[in-house]
Design an enzyme around this catalytic site. Structure first.
Site, PDB file in Angstrom:
ATOM      1  N   HIS A   1      -3.086   3.111  -4.038  1.00  0.00           N
ATOM      2  CA  HIS A   1      -2.069   2.424  -3.402  1.00  0.00           C
ATOM      3  C   HIS A   1      -2.196   0.961  -3.184  1.00  0.00           C
ATOM      4  O   HIS A   1      -3.595   0.623  -3.036  1.00  0.00           O
ATOM      5  CB  HIS A   1      -1.723   2.979  -1.903  1.00  0.00           C
ATOM      6  CG  HIS A   1      -0.614   2.201  -1.050  1.00  0.00           C
ATOM      7  ND1 HIS A   1       0.655   2.324  -1.452  1.00  0.00           N
ATOM      8  CD2 HIS A   1      -0.826   1.591  -0.086  1.00  0.00           C
ATOM      9  CE1 HIS A   1       1.219   1.565  -0.422  1.00  0.00           C
ATOM     10  NE2 HIS A   1       0.491   0.989   0.379  1.00  0.00           N
TER      11      HIS A   1
ATOM     12  N   CYS B   1       4.455   0.044  -4.988  1.00  0.00           N
ATOM     13  CA  CYS B   1       3.783  -0.588  -4.097  1.00  0.00           C
ATOM     14  C   CYS B   1       2.946  -1.911  -4.639  1.00  0.00           C
ATOM     15  O   CYS B   1       2.914  -2.856  -4.019  1.00  0.00           O
ATOM     16  CB  CYS B   1       2.591   0.157  -3.219  1.00  0.00           C
ATOM     17  SG  CYS B   1       1.461   0.989  -4.560  1.00  0.00           S
TER      18      CYS B   1
END
Length: 322
Positions: free
Chosen positions: A267, A12
């Site tokens: 994330h 990510c």
């Protein structure tokens, strides 16, 4: 049309940074002029070329998301491991250095440097004899503290910028050797801004390491503006530039790389303003959607919600490039 990137396993951070690079038309104009490596082996290990292939795959394909597998494999040849959680600021510098190293045309290397490089002048003044040392240095990201020396929270991005350029006394163990005094003496250190690039990258130092080696995330609210004029933020003493240089120091927010989660698990996603449509998009791996400025402001941060998205890297673009 905005296209997503599939997550290959903890990619990510890489995906978010790739979107920021490839949505920057000033960067892609440089990328399209690279020299294509001659052999298949060289092409597989050349980061600019693999990034160009990914850009074309995103632009000319009909998929909502594409797989950055070839580029990820290319990066792994340069010790950028897969399936590892990265710090976005460190990975951004790694990608930029690989791009600069592997672009063979000197004029493209120079253009890439002009696009991202910040120039700072450091002043050191001996507090005993006034002996002065000046040195210029360059950086690709401006690392901004979000706390002051007393661990008090800085309230806005402008406060962070002003604090970065505040003079600091170097005493005790931080004393410097003075050539004129012939010994270590207290010095006054100050930074002066010399040059700002077309694309300015600001790193909010949200991850704090304590003496116990335990690190934690600073998630307090830190508003940042859509428009930023450095002539209004910094004083004359904090600038070492002529009027024509300072006239171009007006910026507009282009992208935000936001982090959610903690220091041990998190994330990344990217909020990017399309330069052709002037619309904001959220790039969350393979999922891309149009968002509003109010959605982007949600990344300001909140102390009681550490797991929520918090802005970590800010990318500003000159409003009136020279």
């Amino acid at each position: 049309e905005a296209v997503g990137l599939y997550n290959l396993g903890q990619t990510c951070c890489l995906n978010s940074l790739l979107q920021v690079f490839l949505m920057n038309i000033h960067f892609t104009r440089i990328l399209r002029r690279i020299t294509v490596p001659s052999s298949p082996a060289q092409r597989r290990s050349n980061v600019p070329y693999q990034m160009l292939l990914l850009l074309e795959k995103m632009q000319y394909g009909k998929c909502k998301a594409v797989c950055p597998n070839d580029l990820a494999c290319c990066l792994s040849k340069h010790r950028v491991k897969l399936f590892v959680q990265y710090d976005a600021a460190q990975l951004f510098l790694t990608l930029w250095n690989l791009l600069k190293k592997q672009m063979k045309k000197p004029e493209l290397v120079e253009e890439l440097s002009d696009l991202y490089t910040i120039c700072i002048q450091e002043h050191l003044v001996c507090q005993k004899c006034s002996f002065e040392i000046k040195s210029n240095s360059t950086m690709v990201t401006l690392p901004l503290p979000v706390l002051d020396a007393n661990s008090h929270r800085l309230r806005t991005l402008e406060d962070c910028l002003q604090y970065f350029f505040l003079p600091e006394e170097l005493t005790g163990q931080n004393k410097c050797f003075c050539q004129q005094c012939g010994r270590k003496t207290p010095f006054l250190q100050s930074m002066k801004l010399v040059h700002l690039p077309q694309t300015l990258t600001l790193h909010l130092k949200r991850f704090c390491s304590e003496r116990s080696s335990h690190s934690h995330k600073l998630s307090h609210s830190l508003p940042f503006p859509q428009e930023l004029d450095f002539r209004e933020v910094l004083t004359e003493k904090q600038c070492q530039a002529d009027d024509s240089e300072k006239a171009a120091w007006q910026y507009e927010l282009f992208a935000v790389v936001a982090h959610s989660g903690s220091t041990s698990y998190g994330h990344y996603c990217a909020y990017i303003r399309s330069l052709t449509e002037c619309k904001w998009y959220c790039f969350n791996d393979s999922h891309v959607c149009q968002v509003s400025w109010d959605d982007v402001k949600c990344t300001y941060g909140r102390s009681n919600l550490n797991w929520r998205e918090t802005a970590y890297l800010l990318f500003y673009m000159k409003k009136h490039p020279q």
